[in-house]
Design an enzyme around this catalytic site. Structure first.
Site, PDB file in Angstrom:
ATOM      1  N   GLY A  36      -9.121 -25.185 -14.107  1.00  0.00           N
ATOM      2  CA  GLY A  36      -9.952 -26.174 -13.433  1.00  0.00           C
ATOM      3  C   GLY A  36      -9.169 -26.822 -12.296  1.00  0.00           C
ATOM      4  CB  THR A  68       3.029  -3.494  11.371  1.00  0.00           C
ATOM      5  OG1 THR A  68       2.838  -2.765  10.164  1.00  0.00           O
ATOM      6  CG2 THR A  68       1.742  -4.157  11.776  1.00  0.00           C
ATOM      7  CB  THR A  98       8.872  -7.774   4.596  1.00  0.00           C
ATOM      8  OG1 THR A  98       7.452  -7.818   4.644  1.00  0.00           O
ATOM      9  CG2 THR A  98       9.368  -8.476   3.349  1.00  0.00           C
ATOM     10  CB  SER A 139      -9.271  -3.237  -0.008  1.00  0.00           C
ATOM     11  OG  SER A 139      -8.440  -4.059  -0.779  1.00  0.00           O
ATOM     12  CD  GLU A 140     -11.260  -3.809   4.007  1.00  0.00           C
ATOM     13  OE1 GLU A 140     -10.024  -3.802   4.119  1.00  0.00           O
ATOM     14  OE2 GLU A 140     -11.885  -4.797   3.569  1.00  0.00           O
ATOM     15  CD  GLU A 193       3.380  -0.727   1.014  1.00  0.00           C
ATOM     16  OE1 GLU A 193       3.766  -1.898   1.168  1.00  0.00           O
ATOM     17  OE2 GLU A 193       3.971   0.251   1.488  1.00  0.00           O
TER      18      GLU A 193
HETATM   19  C1  LIG Z   1       3.058 -10.534   4.659  1.00  0.00           C
HETATM   20  C2  LIG Z   1       3.054  -9.202   5.327  1.00  0.00           C
HETATM   21  C3  LIG Z   1       4.220  -8.449   5.313  1.00  0.00           C
HETATM   22  C4  LIG Z   1       4.250  -7.195   5.954  1.00  0.00           C
HETATM   23  N1  LIG Z   1       5.421  -6.468   5.980  1.00  0.00           N
HETATM   24  C5  LIG Z   1       5.502  -5.378   6.782  1.00  0.00           C
HETATM   25  C6  LIG Z   1       6.754  -4.708   6.985  1.00  0.00           C
HETATM   26  O1  LIG Z   1       7.779  -5.072   6.396  1.00  0.00           O
HETATM   27  N2  LIG Z   1       6.799  -3.673   7.850  1.00  0.00           N
HETATM   28  C7  LIG Z   1       5.709  -3.231   8.514  1.00  0.00           C
HETATM   29  O2  LIG Z   1       5.832  -2.294   9.293  1.00  0.00           O
HETATM   30  N3  LIG Z   1       4.507  -3.829   8.340  1.00  0.00           N
HETATM   31  C8  LIG Z   1       4.383  -4.900   7.503  1.00  0.00           C
HETATM   32  N4  LIG Z   1       3.174  -5.538   7.341  1.00  0.00           N
HETATM   33  C9  LIG Z   1       2.006  -5.092   8.103  1.00  0.00           C
HETATM   34  C10 LIG Z   1       0.948  -4.395   7.266  1.00  0.00           C
HETATM   35  O3  LIG Z   1       1.330  -3.094   6.994  1.00  0.00           O
HETATM   36  C11 LIG Z   1      -0.368  -4.491   8.071  1.00  0.00           C
HETATM   37  O4  LIG Z   1      -0.776  -5.857   8.058  1.00  0.00           O
HETATM   38  C12 LIG Z   1      -1.468  -3.616   7.483  1.00  0.00           C
HETATM   39  O5  LIG Z   1      -1.161  -2.261   7.627  1.00  0.00           O
HETATM   40  C13 LIG Z   1      -2.817  -3.893   8.172  1.00  0.00           C
HETATM   41  O6  LIG Z   1      -2.706  -3.863   9.546  1.00  0.00           O
HETATM   42  P1  LIG Z   1      -3.248  -5.093  10.438  1.00  0.00           P
HETATM   43  O7  LIG Z   1      -2.752  -6.348   9.828  1.00  0.00           O
HETATM   44  O8  LIG Z   1      -2.885  -4.843  11.848  1.00  0.00           O
HETATM   45  O9  LIG Z   1      -4.796  -5.078  10.271  1.00  0.00           O
HETATM   46  P2  LIG Z   1      -5.906  -4.151  11.113  1.00  0.00           P
HETATM   47  O10 LIG Z   1      -5.428  -2.770  11.086  1.00  0.00           O
HETATM   48  O11 LIG Z   1      -6.072  -4.840  12.435  1.00  0.00           O
HETATM   49  O12 LIG Z   1      -7.145  -4.351  10.225  1.00  0.00           O
HETATM   50  C14 LIG Z   1      -7.977  -5.507  10.307  1.00  0.00           C
HETATM   51  C15 LIG Z   1      -9.206  -5.278   9.425  1.00  0.00           C
HETATM   52  O13 LIG Z   1      -9.912  -4.109   9.891  1.00  0.00           O
HETATM   53  C16 LIG Z   1     -10.064  -3.181   8.848  1.00  0.00           C
HETATM   54  N5  LIG Z   1      -9.974  -1.809   9.327  1.00  0.00           N
HETATM   55  C17 LIG Z   1      -9.079  -1.276  10.219  1.00  0.00           C
HETATM   56  N6  LIG Z   1      -9.287   0.021  10.388  1.00  0.00           N
HETATM   57  C18 LIG Z   1     -10.321   0.364   9.570  1.00  0.00           C
HETATM   58  C19 LIG Z   1     -10.996   1.581   9.253  1.00  0.00           C
HETATM   59  N7  LIG Z   1     -10.645   2.744   9.818  1.00  0.00           N
HETATM   60  N8  LIG Z   1     -12.004   1.543   8.357  1.00  0.00           N
HETATM   61  C20 LIG Z   1     -12.374   0.368   7.760  1.00  0.00           C
HETATM   62  N9  LIG Z   1     -11.782  -0.807   8.018  1.00  0.00           N
HETATM   63  C21 LIG Z   1     -10.756  -0.815   8.885  1.00  0.00           C
HETATM   64  C22 LIG Z   1      -8.916  -3.492   7.883  1.00  0.00           C
HETATM   65  O14 LIG Z   1      -9.194  -3.013   6.581  1.00  0.00           O
HETATM   66  C23 LIG Z   1      -8.838  -4.989   7.981  1.00  0.00           C
HETATM   67  O15 LIG Z   1      -9.781  -5.582   7.122  1.00  0.00           O
HETATM   68  C24 LIG Z   1       3.093  -6.732   6.622  1.00  0.00           C
HETATM   69  C25 LIG Z   1       1.913  -7.497   6.598  1.00  0.00           C
HETATM   70  C26 LIG Z   1       1.888  -8.705   5.953  1.00  0.00           C
HETATM   71  C27 LIG Z   1       0.618  -9.508   5.965  1.00  0.00           C
END
Ligand SMILES: Cc1cc2nc3c(=O)[nH]c(=O)nc-3n(C[C@H](O)[C@H](O)[C@H](O)COP(=O)(O)OP(=O)(O)OC[C@H]3O[C@@H](n4cnc5c(N)ncnc54)[C@H](O)[C@@H]3O)c2cc1C
Length: 390
Positions: free
Chosen positions: A344, A128, A160, A371-372, A368
């Site tokens: 509570g 990411t 992570t 949900s979307e 991972e």
């Molecule tokens: C605590 C934590 C640990 C993590 N660890 C790792 C790791 O070890 N290695 C790694 O590589 N990554 C890691 N991640 C990253 C993680 O995989 C991403 O946060 C995740 O894939 C979502 O990407 P984003 O945060 O950029 O959200 P975005 O992709 O920017 O999404 C933002 C919102 O838009 C929605 N959205 C985006 N595209 C669509 C679509 N096509 N249709 C509908 N809705 C959509 C999403 O559902 C979300 O609600 C970690 C994340 C967190 C929070």
């Protein structure tokens, strides 16, 4: 849980009991300290590693020929469910290394695969970026060929355990492929030693899982030998998906563990807490929360065990992996919310663990695959099926 499944074997029962005992004795007693410090002290890291190795619980998913436990997913989900009952900051120290490391070849086996299996080395997985999350293919980190090396530039975030890691599995763009759908970035995975010049790791502060640090990693002209490509050049995205698939099932199993812990601890409270002259468990508004929680945890577990079996057989579809992860992560959100509600005001207090369960559950609907994105994958499967294209 309402009951264990009839398909559970004696070996799986023994395995689950062994992990449960380890979690009770070696991990749970340290939860509050990790929560307070926001990290796991180095001597505790070493102690957990040593004791989990002694009990044969370290790297249970890695090949036996390299010192791992050789477990398939049907068994591993029982391990994950039990580890799910405690803080992730503690349970991830008992490493179940990234499965794509099994693609190590030649010298990579001795330098990366064997040491992660014995616990001498620790990895993190960097896909990411600030500009690309759900759309991971949109990454901007590049790896430019220069003689026998590649030179990496870019930034990853939310990685992570990058603090604990000795090396990073990095995904970077090494070119462009022409496909029937137009040009696509060619993505390659690299094994990158964290000590290399040009790498900076900076911890981030996130809501869930205190003690398990997420980090920024920047790569500034980092020179990596071409022999450190994991698999073939250009096959990185396929490999990343393999990891995500496995992660979706294993994290879902952890979700069942945390949900059942939160619900059973809240049930103890409900039986003891008296209001209006009787235990609050006697009020349907309280007791039905346990009925719903137990039913949903049970159904999530059925989906996970079935998905794990199919993973072992090589027949699991992306939609099934998403369905198991989506249902389990949303089930956990409801279970931890309900458990907190049963307490509570005390549910909000830092003197009880329920606000922590609630916080820790939140990331499960994001990391991972959100949900979307899971709904997108499942709905595509259904809609394509309806048009006959699947
Ligand atoms: C605590 C934590 C640990 C993590 N660890 C790792 C790791 O070890 N290695 C790694 O590589 N990554 C890691 N991640 C990253 C993680 O995989 C991403 O946060 C995740 O894939 C979502 O990407 P984003 O945060 O950029 O959200 P975005 O992709 O920017 O999404 C933002 C919102 O838009 C929605 N959205 C985006 N595209 C669509 C679509 N096509 N249709 C509908 N809705 C959509 C999403 O559902 C979300 O609600 C970690 C994340 C967190 C929070």
């Amino acid at each position: 849980m309402i009951a264990e499944l009839s398909s559970m074997t004696d070996d799986q029962r023994m395995l689950a009991d062994t992990v449960a005992t380890f979690v009770e004795r070696e991990l749970k007693p340290h939860e509050e300290e990790v929560e307070r410090l926001g990290e796991v002290p180095a001597d505790l890291v070493n102690q957990i590693k040593q004791r989990s190795r002694d009990m044969g619980l370290y790297a249970v998913n890695m090949p036996e020929e390299h010192g791992g436990g050789g477990l398939g997913y049907s068994d591993r989900v029982y391990v994950e469910r039990e580890f799910g009952r405690t803080s992730r900051g503690l349970s991830t120290i008992v490493n179940r290394p990234a499965v794509i490391l099994m693609d190590c070849a030649g010298d990579q086996i001795d330098t990366y695969l064997k040491p992660v299996t014995t616990g001498e080395r620790f990895e993190c997985f960097a896909l990411t970026e600030p500009g690309s999350g759900s759309d991971a293919r949109g990454m901007k980190t590049t790896a430019r060929r220069d003689g026998d090396d590649y030179v990496l530039n870019g930034t990853k975030h939310f990685i992570t355990n990058a603090i604990l890691a000795d090396f990073i599995i990095v995904f970077a763009v090494t070119g462009q492929d022409e496909t029937p759908r137009g040009p696509r970035p060619r993505i390659t995975s690299f094994l990158v030693d964290k000590a290399l010049p040009g790498i900076t790791v900076t911890p981030m502060d996130v809501m869930s899982n205190r003690g398990m640090k997420s980090c920024f990693i920047s790569f500034d002209e980092v020179r990596v030998p071409a022999r450190n490509i994991l698999g073939e050049e250009g096959a990185g995205f396929k490999r990343a998906k393999k990891w995500l698939f496995s992660g979706r099932i294993c994290l879902a199993a952890c979700n069942v563990g945390l949900a059942t812990r939160a619900l059973s601890e809240a049930a103890q409270w409900a039986n003891e807490r008296v209001q209006f002259g009787q235990p609050i468990a006697r009020f349907q508004g309280t007791s039905f929360k346990f009925a719903d929680g137990a039913m949903e945890a049970h159904l999530a577990w059925l989906a996970i065990v079935e998905a794990a079996k199919k993973m072992d057989e090589g027949t699991l579809t992306e939609a099934e992996a998403s369905a198991a992860n989506l249902f389990a992560s949303e089930m956990l959100g409801r279970a931890t919310d309900n458990a907190l509600q049963v307490l509570g005001g005390m549910g909000m207090s830092k003197d009880a663990p329920f606000e922590r369960y609630f916080r820790d559950a939140r990331v499960e609907r994001i990391w991972e695959g959100t949900s979307e994105i899971h709904r997108h994958i499942i709905s595509k499967y259904v809609l394509d099926g309806a048009t006959g294209s699947r």
